[in-house]
Design a protein around this motif. Structure first.
Motif, PDB file in Angstrom:
ATOM      1  N   LEU A 198      -0.914  -6.489 -11.800  1.00 14.29           N
ATOM      2  CA  LEU A 198      -2.292  -6.855 -12.135  1.00 14.29           C
ATOM      3  C   LEU A 198      -3.200  -5.638 -12.160  1.00 14.29           C
ATOM      4  O   LEU A 198      -4.027  -5.488 -13.070  1.00 14.29           O
ATOM      5  N   GLN A 199      -3.070  -4.757 -11.186  1.00 15.62           N
ATOM      6  CA  GLN A 199      -3.929  -3.576 -11.151  1.00 15.62           C
ATOM      7  C   GLN A 199      -3.716  -2.691 -12.373  1.00 15.62           C
ATOM      8  O   GLN A 199      -4.680  -2.213 -12.989  1.00 15.62           O
TER       9      GLN A 199
ATOM     10  N   GLY B 267     -15.649  -7.953 -17.995  1.00 15.68           N
ATOM     11  CA  GLY B 267     -16.130  -8.470 -16.726  1.00 15.68           C
ATOM     12  C   GLY B 267     -14.992  -9.034 -15.898  1.00 15.68           C
ATOM     13  O   GLY B 267     -14.875  -8.749 -14.698  1.00 15.68           O
ATOM     14  N   ASP B 268     -14.127  -9.814 -16.537  1.00 17.64           N
ATOM     15  CA  ASP B 268     -12.978 -10.387 -15.821  1.00 17.64           C
ATOM     16  C   ASP B 268     -12.026  -9.297 -15.330  1.00 17.64           C
ATOM     17  O   ASP B 268     -11.544  -9.336 -14.195  1.00 17.64           O
ATOM     18  N   LEU B 269     -11.723  -8.335 -16.199  1.00 15.85           N
ATOM     19  CA  LEU B 269     -10.805  -7.263 -15.815  1.00 15.85           C
ATOM     20  C   LEU B 269     -11.341  -6.467 -14.630  1.00 15.85           C
ATOM     21  O   LEU B 269     -10.612  -6.153 -13.681  1.00 15.85           O
ATOM     22  N   ASN B 270     -12.631  -6.144 -14.659  1.00 17.04           N
ATOM     23  CA  ASN B 270     -13.231  -5.392 -13.556  1.00 17.04           C
ATOM     24  C   ASN B 270     -13.284  -6.214 -12.278  1.00 17.04           C
ATOM     25  O   ASN B 270     -13.086  -5.687 -11.178  1.00 17.04           O
ATOM     26  N   LEU B 271     -13.549  -7.503 -12.419  1.00 14.95           N
ATOM     27  CA  LEU B 271     -13.622  -8.355 -11.234  1.00 14.95           C
ATOM     28  C   LEU B 271     -12.266  -8.463 -10.549  1.00 14.95           C
ATOM     29  O   LEU B 271     -12.165  -8.379  -9.314  1.00 14.95           O
ATOM     30  N   TRP B 272     -11.204  -8.656 -11.341  1.00  8.15           N
ATOM     31  CA  TRP B 272      -9.864  -8.717 -10.744  1.00  8.15           C
ATOM     32  C   TRP B 272      -9.467  -7.372 -10.154  1.00  8.15           C
ATOM     33  O   TRP B 272      -8.853  -7.321  -9.071  1.00  8.15           O
ATOM     34  N   LEU B 273      -9.791  -6.287 -10.848  1.00  7.36           N
ATOM     35  CA  LEU B 273      -9.463  -4.964 -10.324  1.00  7.36           C
ATOM     36  C   LEU B 273     -10.188  -4.703  -9.008  1.00  7.36           C
ATOM     37  O   LEU B 273      -9.594  -4.183  -8.049  1.00  7.36           O
ATOM     38  N   ALA B 274     -11.454  -5.080  -8.938  1.00 15.82           N
ATOM     39  CA  ALA B 274     -12.222  -4.875  -7.712  1.00 15.82           C
ATOM     40  C   ALA B 274     -11.674  -5.707  -6.561  1.00 15.82           C
ATOM     41  O   ALA B 274     -11.717  -5.288  -5.398  1.00 15.82           O
ATOM     42  N   SER B 275     -11.125  -6.891  -6.879  1.00  8.68           N
ATOM     43  CA  SER B 275     -10.556  -7.727  -5.822  1.00  8.68           C
ATOM     44  C   SER B 275      -9.330  -7.077  -5.195  1.00  8.68           C
ATOM     45  O   SER B 275      -8.964  -7.402  -4.060  1.00  8.68           O
ATOM     46  N   ILE B 276      -8.690  -6.151  -5.922  1.00  9.58           N
ATOM     47  CA  ILE B 276      -7.524  -5.435  -5.403  1.00  9.58           C
ATOM     48  C   ILE B 276      -7.947  -4.152  -4.689  1.00  9.58           C
ATOM     49  O   ILE B 276      -7.499  -3.861  -3.573  1.00  9.58           O
ATOM     50  N   THR B 277      -8.827  -3.389  -5.328  1.00  8.33           N
ATOM     51  CA  THR B 277      -9.195  -2.075  -4.796  1.00  8.33           C
ATOM     52  C   THR B 277     -10.349  -2.138  -3.795  1.00  8.33           C
ATOM     53  O   THR B 277     -10.515  -1.223  -2.993  1.00  8.33           O
ATOM     54  N   GLY B 278     -11.149  -3.205  -3.869  1.00  5.30           N
ATOM     55  CA  GLY B 278     -12.310  -3.290  -2.995  1.00  5.30           C
ATOM     56  C   GLY B 278     -13.446  -2.370  -3.406  1.00  5.30           C
ATOM     57  O   GLY B 278     -14.410  -2.182  -2.644  1.00  5.30           O
ATOM     58  N   SER B 279     -13.371  -1.808  -4.606  1.00  8.06           N
ATOM     59  CA  SER B 279     -14.369  -0.843  -5.056  1.00  8.06           C
ATOM     60  C   SER B 279     -15.703  -1.520  -5.354  1.00  8.06           C
ATOM     61  O   SER B 279     -15.790  -2.407  -6.212  1.00  8.06           O
ATOM     62  N   LYS B 280     -16.751  -1.074  -4.679  1.00  9.18           N
ATOM     63  CA  LYS B 280     -18.081  -1.607  -4.922  1.00  9.18           C
ATOM     64  C   LYS B 280     -18.543  -1.286  -6.346  1.00  9.18           C
ATOM     65  O   LYS B 280     -19.165  -2.118  -7.011  1.00  9.18           O
ATOM     66  N   ALA B 281     -18.208  -0.092  -6.812  1.00 10.20           N
ATOM     67  CA  ALA B 281     -18.613   0.313  -8.163  1.00 10.20           C
ATOM     68  C   ALA B 281     -17.954  -0.567  -9.216  1.00 10.20           C
ATOM     69  O   ALA B 281     -18.563  -0.893 -10.244  1.00 10.20           O
ATOM     70  N   THR B 282     -16.712  -0.973  -8.983  1.00 11.11           N
ATOM     71  CA  THR B 282     -16.019  -1.827  -9.940  1.00 11.11           C
ATOM     72  C   THR B 282     -16.611  -3.230  -9.940  1.00 11.11           C
ATOM     73  O   THR B 282     -16.734  -3.868 -10.988  1.00 11.11           O
ATOM     74  N   TYR B 283     -16.975  -3.741  -8.749  1.00  9.71           N
ATOM     75  CA  TYR B 283     -17.692  -5.015  -8.694  1.00  9.71           C
ATOM     76  C   TYR B 283     -18.998  -4.927  -9.477  1.00  9.71           C
ATOM     77  O   TYR B 283     -19.364  -5.850 -10.222  1.00  9.71           O
ATOM     78  N   GLN B 284     -19.720  -3.815  -9.309  1.00  9.37           N
ATOM     79  CA  GLN B 284     -20.991  -3.648 -10.024  1.00  9.37           C
ATOM     80  C   GLN B 284     -20.767  -3.582 -11.530  1.00  9.37           C
ATOM     81  O   GLN B 284     -21.561  -4.119 -12.304  1.00  9.37           O
ATOM     82  N   GLU B 285     -19.680  -2.940 -11.945  1.00  8.83           N
ATOM     83  CA  GLU B 285     -19.373  -2.859 -13.372  1.00  8.83           C
ATOM     84  C   GLU B 285     -19.061  -4.245 -13.932  1.00  8.83           C
ATOM     85  O   GLU B 285     -19.461  -4.577 -15.056  1.00  8.83           O
ATOM     86  N   ALA B 286     -18.360  -5.072 -13.153  1.00  9.85           N
ATOM     87  CA  ALA B 286     -18.096  -6.441 -13.593  1.00  9.85           C
ATOM     88  C   ALA B 286     -19.404  -7.194 -13.794  1.00  9.85           C
ATOM     89  O   ALA B 286     -19.601  -7.860 -14.824  1.00  9.85           O
ATOM     90  N   ALA B 287     -20.305  -7.091 -12.832  1.00 13.58           N
ATOM     91  CA  ALA B 287     -21.602  -7.766 -12.948  1.00 13.58           C
ATOM     92  C   ALA B 287     -22.386  -7.261 -14.149  1.00 13.58           C
ATOM     93  O   ALA B 287     -23.028  -8.038 -14.870  1.00 13.58           O
ATOM     94  N   MET B 288     -22.329  -5.961 -14.397  1.00 13.82           N
ATOM     95  CA  MET B 288     -23.051  -5.392 -15.532  1.00 13.82           C
ATOM     96  C   MET B 288     -22.482  -5.906 -16.855  1.00 13.82           C
ATOM     97  O   MET B 288     -23.231  -6.195 -17.796  1.00 13.82           O
ATOM     98  N   ARG B 289     -21.165  -6.048 -16.940  1.00 10.86           N
ATOM     99  CA  ARG B 289     -20.560  -6.540 -18.178  1.00 10.86           C
ATOM    100  C   ARG B 289     -20.968  -7.988 -18.449  1.00 10.86           C
ATOM    101  O   ARG B 289     -21.279  -8.350 -19.585  1.00 10.86           O
ATOM    102  N   TYR B 290     -20.987  -8.817 -17.421  1.00 14.12           N
ATOM    103  CA  TYR B 290     -21.444 -10.196 -17.603  1.00 14.12           C
ATOM    104  C   TYR B 290     -22.921 -10.218 -18.006  1.00 14.12           C
ATOM    105  O   TYR B 290     -23.337 -10.992 -18.873  1.00 14.12           O
ATOM    106  N   TYR B 291     -23.710  -9.365 -17.367  1.00 13.66           N
ATOM    107  CA  TYR B 291     -25.133  -9.304 -17.689  1.00 13.66           C
ATOM    108  C   TYR B 291     -25.345  -8.891 -19.145  1.00 13.66           C
ATOM    109  O   TYR B 291     -26.199  -9.460 -19.847  1.00 13.66           O
TER     110      TYR B 291
END
Length: 397
Positions: free
Chosen positions: A183-184, A231-255
């Motif tokens: 997945l990663q 957004g989905d790809l970044n959200l799943w990636l962040a769930s694995i890595t725990g990266s705050k920046a990746t979570y923020q990127e997911a939110a930005m893509r949805y926005y």
């Protein structure tokens, strides 16, 4: 929510790519035939070839439409399986899907991927028209987004999967030892693959006009928005890595999708239908009753709240007809034997919500009371969509 539009899509056959068959989930590339049919000139450099090829990909998507919903819902905690459900659904709910399970067909995902790979490999993205506009970049971006989404569904369901980005056109090619991506790795690859396209093409879609119920240019609903996929790809990636920046990127893509879906700084369409309640008007209850509002299936127009649909056949005998209605709803077509029902968790979730009605002045607020009968507390979509009753056969009792 992914809604499946039960309408008959036009019938073009994409015969250039060979569909990979798989005998089991452990053998993703088991070719059923050594005969390969392909064009002598592989380049897709005219509009007819391009459109037919895109329609070929959409046709392959039909095969996994029902499965995408079922694999997500049946293995979750918001629905239960009834005694009348088929054995394949029951095994799915128990996380015990054998190689002969009708919903365990990884080759269907690779049929989509192989068609996407062929298009991406051969389409002429440099070609321009007499107005100096790129001709095929909308299709190129759309197919890349579909491929990324399909790989994401595949790896979420199967874990580490064979990864291939080149079209397979022969039995020999199918017998290669492909690398396995988890997945990663899938998320990281397709984030890198799609990001260069976002600045110019994120909100561009192939324009195929009116197609049956898809009115006024809403054929864009047949495609997967790049920013939603990212957004989905970044959200799943962040769930694995725990990266705050990746979570923020997911939110930005949805926005970006919400705010730019209909052009820069445009609003996302929001339906105005609602339910409200009042005291002393109910025929079922001496205290509370529903007084207004309605929800219904959305039209497939350009201003819909829908994000993406997978179009299917309208006639069961013609192939990819959606069976979701016959699984989720009690209806004449399934002899009123429903297979999937709401779980107690779903009832608890809906009824735990606070239903707030804003007054006409915009300064007063009323909250629905708790513990009303007939699911009239909490999220009132439950009241609208779920009802239970019975009918006694006069002859049999």
């Amino acid at each position: 929510e992914l809604r499946i539009m039960i309408t008959k899509i036009y019938k073009f056959i994409f015969a250039i790519c060979v569909v990979c068959g798989m005998a089991s989930c452990s053998d993703f590339f088991d070719q059923e035939s050594e005969h390969v049919i392909f064009a002598e000139e592989n380049h897709l450099d005219n509009s007819n070839d391009s459109i037919y090829s895109v329609i070929g990909v959409l046709n392959k998507l039909q095969a996994i439409a029902d499965r995408t919903v079922l694999l997500g819902e049946v293995r979750g905690d918001l629905v239960d399986i009834t005694a009348t459900a088929n054995s394949d659904l029951r095994d799915m709910s128990l996380f015990d899907m054998g190689d002969d399970n009708r919903y365990n067909q990884p080759r269907d995902y690779y049929a989509i991927i192989n068609n996407c790979n062929y298009f991406i490999e051969n389409v002429d993205t440099a070609m321009k028209n007499n107005r100096n506009e790129y001709i095929f970049m909308r299709e190129y971006t759309a197919i890349k987004a579909i491929r990324a989404w399909t790989y994401l569904q595949l790896v979420l369901n199967y874990g580490s999967v064979p990864f291939v980005t080149k079209p397979i056109l022969s039995k020999l090619e199918a017998e290669q030892n492909f690398p396995k991506y988890d997945l990663q790795a899938i998320c990281q690859y397709f984030i890198n693959d799609l990001m260069p396209l976002t600045d110019r093409w994120a909100n561009e879609y192939p324009q195929y006009g009116n197609i049956r119920d898809l009115r006024d240019g809403a054929s864009r609903l047949l495609f997967f928005p790049v920013n939603v996929v990212l957004g989905d790809l970044n959200l799943w990636l962040a769930s694995i890595t725990g990266s705050k920046a990746t979570y923020q990127e997911a939110a930005m893509r949805y926005y970006k999708y919400i705010s730019q879906r209909n052009g820069d700084n445009s609003s996302y369409p929001i339906g105005m239908s609602y339910y409200a309640w009042e005291s002393g008007s109910s025929t079922w209850d001496s205290t509370w009753g529903i007084i207004s509002g309605d929800w219904s299936d959305e039209e497939y127009g350009p201003n819909t709240e829908l994000i993406t649909i997978i179009a299917g056949d309208s006639i069961r005998a013609e192939g990819n007809y959606s069976e979701l209605r016959n699984l989720f709803y009690s209806r004449e077509e399934n002899d009123y034997h429903v297979s999937i029902v709401p779980s107690e968790n779903l009832f608890d979730l809906y009824e735990s919500q606070d239903n707030c009605v804003v007054g006409a002045s915009g300064t007063t607020y009323s909250y629905a009371p708790k513990d009303l009968t007939r699911h009239r507390s909490g999220d009132l979509r439950l009241y609208y969509s779920y009802d239970e009753g019975e009918r006694t056969d006069r002859l049999t009792g």
